[in-house]
Design an enzyme around this catalytic site. Structure first.
Site, PDB file in Angstrom:
ATOM      1  N   ALA A  66       0.871  -1.176   0.000  1.00  0.00           N
ATOM      2  CA  ALA A  66       0.000   0.000   0.000  1.00  0.00           C
ATOM      3  C   ALA A  66       0.909   1.228   0.000  1.00  0.00           C
ATOM      4  CB  ALA A  66      -0.881  -0.016   1.240  1.00  0.00           C
ATOM      5  N   GLY A 109       0.583  -4.948   0.829  1.00  0.00           N
ATOM      6  CA  GLY A 109      -0.618  -4.957  -0.011  1.00  0.00           C
ATOM      7  C   GLY A 109      -0.374  -5.599  -1.371  1.00  0.00           C
ATOM      8  N   GLU A 112      -0.731  -9.168  -0.785  1.00  0.00           N
ATOM      9  CA  GLU A 112      -2.157  -9.392  -0.491  1.00  0.00           C
ATOM     10  C   GLU A 112      -2.998  -9.321  -1.763  1.00  0.00           C
ATOM     11  OE1 GLU A 112      -1.944  -6.296   2.505  1.00  0.00           O
ATOM     12  OE2 GLU A 112      -2.446  -7.740   4.065  1.00  0.00           O
ATOM     13  N   GLU A 132       4.824  -5.113   6.992  1.00  0.00           N
ATOM     14  CA  GLU A 132       4.132  -4.039   7.722  1.00  0.00           C
ATOM     15  C   GLU A 132       4.650  -3.854   9.152  1.00  0.00           C
ATOM     16  OE1 GLU A 132       2.628  -6.396   5.887  1.00  0.00           O
ATOM     17  OE2 GLU A 132       1.022  -5.506   4.671  1.00  0.00           O
TER      18      GLU A 132
HETATM   19  N1  CO8 Z   1       4.635   3.217  -0.757  1.00  0.00           N
HETATM   20  C1  CO8 Z   1       5.037   4.387  -1.304  1.00  0.00           C
HETATM   21  N2  CO8 Z   1       6.169   4.520  -2.022  1.00  0.00           N
HETATM   22  C2  CO8 Z   1       6.932   3.424  -2.170  1.00  0.00           C
HETATM   23  C3  CO8 Z   1       6.584   2.181  -1.621  1.00  0.00           C
HETATM   24  C4  CO8 Z   1       5.363   2.098  -0.885  1.00  0.00           C
HETATM   25  N3  CO8 Z   1       4.914   0.935  -0.358  1.00  0.00           N
HETATM   26  N4  CO8 Z   1       7.545   1.284  -1.917  1.00  0.00           N
HETATM   27  C5  CO8 Z   1       8.463   1.943  -2.649  1.00  0.00           C
HETATM   28  N5  CO8 Z   1       8.103   3.240  -2.793  1.00  0.00           N
HETATM   29  C6  CO8 Z   1       8.823   4.292  -3.508  1.00  0.00           C
HETATM   30  C7  CO8 Z   1      10.050   4.747  -2.737  1.00  0.00           C
HETATM   31  O1  CO8 Z   1       9.677   5.698  -1.739  1.00  0.00           O
HETATM   32  C8  CO8 Z   1      10.879   5.338  -3.827  1.00  0.00           C
HETATM   33  O2  CO8 Z   1      10.393   6.615  -4.153  1.00  0.00           O
HETATM   34  P1  CO8 Z   1      11.407   7.892  -4.223  1.00  0.00           P
HETATM   35  O3  CO8 Z   1      12.336   7.539  -5.353  1.00  0.00           O
HETATM   36  O4  CO8 Z   1      10.496   9.041  -4.516  1.00  0.00           O
HETATM   37  O5  CO8 Z   1      12.109   7.935  -2.917  1.00  0.00           O
HETATM   38  C9  CO8 Z   1      10.591   4.418  -5.014  1.00  0.00           C
HETATM   39  O6  CO8 Z   1       9.346   3.770  -4.732  1.00  0.00           O
HETATM   40  C10 CO8 Z   1      11.642   3.343  -5.214  1.00  0.00           C
HETATM   41  O7  CO8 Z   1      11.801   2.664  -3.970  1.00  0.00           O
HETATM   42  P2  CO8 Z   1      13.217   2.472  -3.246  1.00  0.00           P
HETATM   43  O8  CO8 Z   1      14.138   3.608  -3.577  1.00  0.00           O
HETATM   44  O9  CO8 Z   1      12.950   2.242  -1.790  1.00  0.00           O
HETATM   45  O10 CO8 Z   1      13.728   1.158  -3.968  1.00  0.00           O
HETATM   46  P3  CO8 Z   1      14.730   0.062  -3.389  1.00  0.00           P
HETATM   47  O11 CO8 Z   1      15.040  -0.831  -4.549  1.00  0.00           O
HETATM   48  O12 CO8 Z   1      15.847   0.688  -2.650  1.00  0.00           O
HETATM   49  O13 CO8 Z   1      13.853  -0.762  -2.307  1.00  0.00           O
HETATM   50  C11 CO8 Z   1      11.885  -1.907  -1.507  1.00  0.00           C
HETATM   51  C12 CO8 Z   1      12.745  -1.503  -2.729  1.00  0.00           C
HETATM   52  C13 CO8 Z   1      12.679  -2.882  -0.647  1.00  0.00           C
HETATM   53  C14 CO8 Z   1      10.632  -2.582  -2.038  1.00  0.00           C
HETATM   54  C15 CO8 Z   1      11.538  -0.648  -0.688  1.00  0.00           C
HETATM   55  O14 CO8 Z   1      11.019   0.337  -1.570  1.00  0.00           O
HETATM   56  C16 CO8 Z   1      10.517  -0.885   0.397  1.00  0.00           C
HETATM   57  O15 CO8 Z   1      10.858  -1.424   1.440  1.00  0.00           O
HETATM   58  N6  CO8 Z   1       9.252  -0.465   0.143  1.00  0.00           N
HETATM   59  C17 CO8 Z   1       8.193  -0.558   1.141  1.00  0.00           C
HETATM   60  C18 CO8 Z   1       7.696  -1.977   1.302  1.00  0.00           C
HETATM   61  C19 CO8 Z   1       6.641  -2.031   2.376  1.00  0.00           C
HETATM   62  O16 CO8 Z   1       6.894  -1.753   3.544  1.00  0.00           O
HETATM   63  N7  CO8 Z   1       5.417  -2.400   1.992  1.00  0.00           N
HETATM   64  C20 CO8 Z   1       4.287  -2.505   2.902  1.00  0.00           C
HETATM   65  C21 CO8 Z   1       3.493  -1.227   2.887  1.00  0.00           C
HETATM   66  S1  CO8 Z   1       2.170  -1.213   4.060  1.00  0.00           S
HETATM   67  C22 CO8 Z   1       0.964  -2.177   3.355  1.00  0.00           C
HETATM   68  O17 CO8 Z   1       1.116  -2.683   2.270  1.00  0.00           O
HETATM   69  C23 CO8 Z   1      -0.306  -2.363   4.139  1.00  0.00           C
HETATM   70  C24 CO8 Z   1      -1.373  -3.067   3.283  1.00  0.00           C
HETATM   71  C25 CO8 Z   1      -2.746  -2.884   3.839  1.00  0.00           C
HETATM   72  C26 CO8 Z   1      -3.287  -1.494   3.630  1.00  0.00           C
HETATM   73  C27 CO8 Z   1      -4.712  -1.435   3.285  1.00  0.00           C
HETATM   74  C28 CO8 Z   1      -5.207   0.029   3.041  1.00  0.00           C
HETATM   75  C29 CO8 Z   1      -4.948   0.519   1.620  1.00  0.00           C
END
Ligand code: CO8
Length: 258
Positions: A66, A109, A112, A132
């Protein structure tokens, strides 16, 4: 075909394709993307010309969860009243089988969303996880429920409580992934599976998916009752007569979805 902000949509034969397309955010699921996916998927579901759907992302990410930046400032009440979950359940409830073609990250998400699909094909680059807990929250779109049903308590607890990722091989071994293929073959393989499903008789495909869904949600006795009734009901279709006649006559069936 409708133009969407966050996804690409096309029809190939009897298969509807939805490609998540927010490259700047690794296809993070924001509200717009939820509206777009649900609208496209329910549109395909209402179309008799469509027999299967493929949902995919990019080489780098199916979806990285998400959208954290969209959620960050919200309160608990905002999350409930904004109904951030409700619309996704319309996606999970569609009748048409959905193949998730996953390359790269399928996290939170994203994992999911894959689990709301019926078949998960993973590229050997795929990484699944429910991270998460690293953000001070827990899965909110089925990660503690569907994942547990898919891979069992101990494997699900390992992922949900530590936030670690598992690769495609571990995911297949655990029962989350239907098949693992080389990344270069992912879309072709997903397309072949979807084409195969779409070549069957729609009433039997809908009944099969509904019976599988029942198995996830009900007791064994209720599920068996549902299956028996759905099985019997298919004997009033043309396609049951055609399918069985084709077998007897040693030819391919000519299904008419009736
Ligand atoms: N949300 C928003 N932006 C994101 C997300 C995300 N989940 N994941 C990546 N991005 C963005 C980064 O912020 C970055 O943007 P910017 O260049 O502007 O800084 C861009 O995508 C590229 O990401 P990274 O630079 O971080 O890329 P890496 O290759 O270094 O890392 C990862 C990749 C490991 C995937 C890393 O991006 C990461 O850890 N992302 C988050 C993963 C995460 O925690 N996901 C769970 C989110 S919470 C959730 O899903 C709850 C679900 C239920 C919600 C229901 C209501 C809708």
């Amino acid at each position: 075909m409708t133009e969407y902000e966050t996804i690409l949509v096309e029809t190939r034969g009897r298969v509807g394709w939805i490609t998540l397309h927010r490259p700047e955010a690794l296809n993070a699921l924001n509200t717009q993307l939820m509206h777009d996916v649900v609208d496209a998927a329910t549109g395909f579901d209402a179309d008799r010309g469509i027999g299967a759907i493929v949902v995919t992302g990019s080489e780098r990410a199916f979806a990285a969860g998400a959208d954290i930046k969209e959620m960050e400032a919200k309160s608990g009440l905002d999350m409930i009243m904004g109904d951030h979950f409700g619309e996704w359940s319309r996606f999970a409830a569609i009748r048409t089988p959905v193949v998730a073609a996953v390359a790269g990250y399928a996290l939170g998400g994203g994992c999911e969303l894959a689990m709301m699909c019926d078949i998960i094909i993973a590229a050997d680059t795929a990484k699944f996880g429910q991270p998460e807990i690293n953000l001070g929250v827990i899965p909110g779109l089925g990660g503690s429920q569907r994942l547990l049903r898919a891979i069992g308590y101990y494997k699900a607890a390992d992922l949900v409580l530590t936030g670690r990722m598992m690769d495609a091989v571990e995911a297949e071994r655990s029962g989350l992934v239907s098949r693992v293929v080389p990344a270069a073959d992912l879309l072709a393989e997903a397309g072949k599976i979807a084409d195969t499903i779409a070549s069957k008789s729609l009433p039997s495909v809908f009944a099969a998916k509904a019976a599988l869904d029942a198995a996830m949600e009900t007791t064994l006795a209720e599920g068996l009752r549902f299956e028996r009734q759905a099985f019997a009901a298919l004997f009033s279709t043309h396609d049951q007569k055609e399918g069985m006649a084709a077998f007897r006559e040693k030819r391919s069936p000519d299904f008419t979805n009736s």
